[in-house]
Design a protein around this motif. Structure first.
Motif, mmCIF file in Angstrom:
data_model
loop_
_atom_site.group_PDB
_atom_site.id
_atom_site.type_symbol
_atom_site.label_atom_id
_atom_site.label_comp_id
_atom_site.label_asym_id
_atom_site.label_seq_id
_atom_site.Cartn_x
_atom_site.Cartn_y
_atom_site.Cartn_z
ATOM 1 N N ASP A 42 40.736 48.484 33.776
ATOM 2 C CA ASP A 42 41.863 47.729 33.240
ATOM 3 C C ASP A 42 42.913 47.375 34.300
ATOM 4 O O ASP A 42 44.061 47.104 33.983
ATOM 5 C CB ASP A 42 42.525 48.494 32.098
ATOM 6 C CG ASP A 42 43.226 47.534 31.121
ATOM 7 O OD1 ASP A 42 42.797 46.353 31.069
ATOM 8 O OD2 ASP A 42 44.175 47.954 30.450
ATOM 9 N N ILE A 43 42.490 47.415 35.572
ATOM 10 C CA ILE A 43 43.373 47.025 36.672
ATOM 11 C C ILE A 43 42.832 45.746 37.289
ATOM 12 O O ILE A 43 41.707 45.730 37.806
ATOM 13 C CB ILE A 43 43.460 48.125 37.746
ATOM 14 C CG1 ILE A 43 44.004 49.416 37.141
ATOM 15 C CG2 ILE A 43 44.333 47.671 38.921
ATOM 16 C CD1 ILE A 43 43.996 50.595 38.092
ATOM 17 N N PRO A 44 43.568 44.623 37.227
ATOM 18 C CA PRO A 44 43.069 43.368 37.805
ATOM 19 C C PRO A 44 43.007 43.467 39.327
ATOM 20 O O PRO A 44 44.000 43.796 39.977
ATOM 21 C CB PRO A 44 44.098 42.334 37.346
ATOM 22 C CG PRO A 44 45.336 43.120 37.076
ATOM 23 C CD PRO A 44 44.897 44.466 36.609
ATOM 24 N N LEU A 45 41.828 43.216 39.874
ATOM 25 C CA LEU A 45 41.626 43.320 41.317
ATOM 26 C C LEU A 45 41.394 41.971 41.995
ATOM 27 O O LEU A 45 41.903 41.702 43.076
ATOM 28 C CB LEU A 45 40.437 44.244 41.622
ATOM 29 C CG LEU A 45 40.573 45.705 41.176
ATOM 30 C CD1 LEU A 45 39.304 46.468 41.504
ATOM 31 C CD2 LEU A 45 41.782 46.353 41.848
ATOM 32 N N ILE A 46 40.604 41.123 41.366
ATOM 33 C CA ILE A 46 40.184 39.879 42.007
ATOM 34 C C ILE A 46 40.448 38.713 41.056
ATOM 35 O O ILE A 46 40.125 38.796 39.864
ATOM 36 C CB ILE A 46 38.684 39.908 42.378
ATOM 37 C CG1 ILE A 46 38.393 41.063 43.343
ATOM 38 C CG2 ILE A 46 38.272 38.578 43.009
ATOM 39 C CD1 ILE A 46 36.916 41.245 43.629
ATOM 40 N N GLY A 47 41.033 37.648 41.581
ATOM 41 C CA GLY A 47 41.224 36.419 40.808
ATOM 42 C C GLY A 47 40.377 35.303 41.383
ATOM 43 O O GLY A 47 40.278 35.148 42.609
#
Length: 314
Positions: free
Chosen positions: A42-47
């Motif tokens: 639940d941690i955004p790493l890559i966009g």
């Protein structure tokens, strides 16, 4: 959506194959809009943000894509596409390629045939891609005069067309996505061969309409006839009907093909008794509906109002 702006919808049809996908990409193309976030615990790493157009080379060139290419690469691609489309002669060079069309005139019938306008250093060609067919062509050596000519469309817009005078006396009319550019390129390509004094005749004044206004047209369809609202324009020569959502008229009738007009009983989109049946010389029937059917019947040459069951009048 496709490169021409038409929406594409997902499908789960198991009969769709890779060949079907390739055919869509080559003939129409696809625009991809993708926004993706990859998260772990639940941690955004890559966009990821992707905006891409995928299409066959002909579609890419048609819609002016790949402008960032260097001139040599783009010229190579255009030569390759044109060679397949036009069967280029030895040493023939493509000067311009753009969407457009040719106005076909056969007797009292006229109609625009859309395609792609190719200008080479030897010829001017209007080509339909699918199914592939040469709609019109001429050698540049046969062109005697070129001019831009405004044309008022059924929808009320004024568009520039390219008028050509040929050495056999014919006068041809072309449409083009960039008419001024095509006119200038033609003028330069035919430099030294054009005859400035060639009588084009004054620009034809638009024939004043005998009637113009809103009508419904019962359009024949495979699933059954459908009433559609639009604008009609009646002149001494023809009746034209066009829906505001259409790019070209759905109905063009020469007035001398209308054998008679009959008022039909019953209810239509304009209310009770508002339907007109136009009987044509070939035996076909066209149905229109009007808020003022009696006036339109007179304008269409009915001579007198009729109710259903009476013989059609000339």
């Amino acid at each position: 959506m496709t490169a021409d702006g038409a929406p594409m919808r997902p499908t789960r049809d198991p009969r769709v194959t890779l060949d079907d996908l390739v055919e869509v990409l080559l003939n129409k193309g696809a625009v991809l809009h993708l926004d993706l976030i990859v998260a772990v615990a639940d941690i955004p790493l890559i966009g990821v943000s992707i905006r891409a157009a995928v299409a066959g080379m002909e579609t890419m060139l048609e819609y002016g894509m790949m402008r960032h290419w260097d001139e040599a690469t783009r010229a190579w691609a255009e030569r390759s596409v044109a060679r397949r489309a036009l069967d280029l002669r030895e040493g023939e060079r493509v000067v311009s390629r753009m969407s457009g069309g040719h106005l076909l005139t056969e007797g009292v019938c006229t109609g625009w045939r859309p395609g792609t306008v190719y200008l080479t250093d030897q010829r001017l060609v209007v080509l339909r891609e699918e199914p592939r067919d040469v709609l019109w062509r001429t050698e540049l050596a046969a062109v005697r005069a070129v001019r831009l000519e405004p044309e008022r469309t059924v929808g009320g817009e004024e568009r520039l067309r390219v008028r050509l005078a040929l050495d056999d006396g014919r006068r041809e009319l072309l449409s083009a996505r960039e008419p001024e550019t095509l006119h200038d390129l033609l003028t330069r390509a035919c430099a030294g061969r054009l005859t400035p004094a060639l009588p084009f005749g004054p620009p034809a004044e638009e024939e004043p309409p005998l009637a113009e206004g809103h009508l419904w047209y019962q359009e024949p369809r495979r699933s059954g006839p459908l009433w559609r609202g639009g604008r009609a324009r009646l002149t001494a020569d023809r009746l034209i009907w066009k829906s505001p959502v259409d790019s070209r008229p759905a109905l063009v009738l020469a007035t001398d093909t209308i054998a008679g007009v009959r008022r039909r009983s019953g209810r239509g989109p304009a209310g009770e008794g508002g339907v007109l049946a136009l009987h044509l010389t070939g035996g076909d029937e066209v149905r229109l509906a009007a808020d003022d059917p009696a006036a339109w019947a007179r304008r269409l040459g009915a001579g007198r109002q009729q109710e259903e069951g009476e013989p059609a009048c000339r």
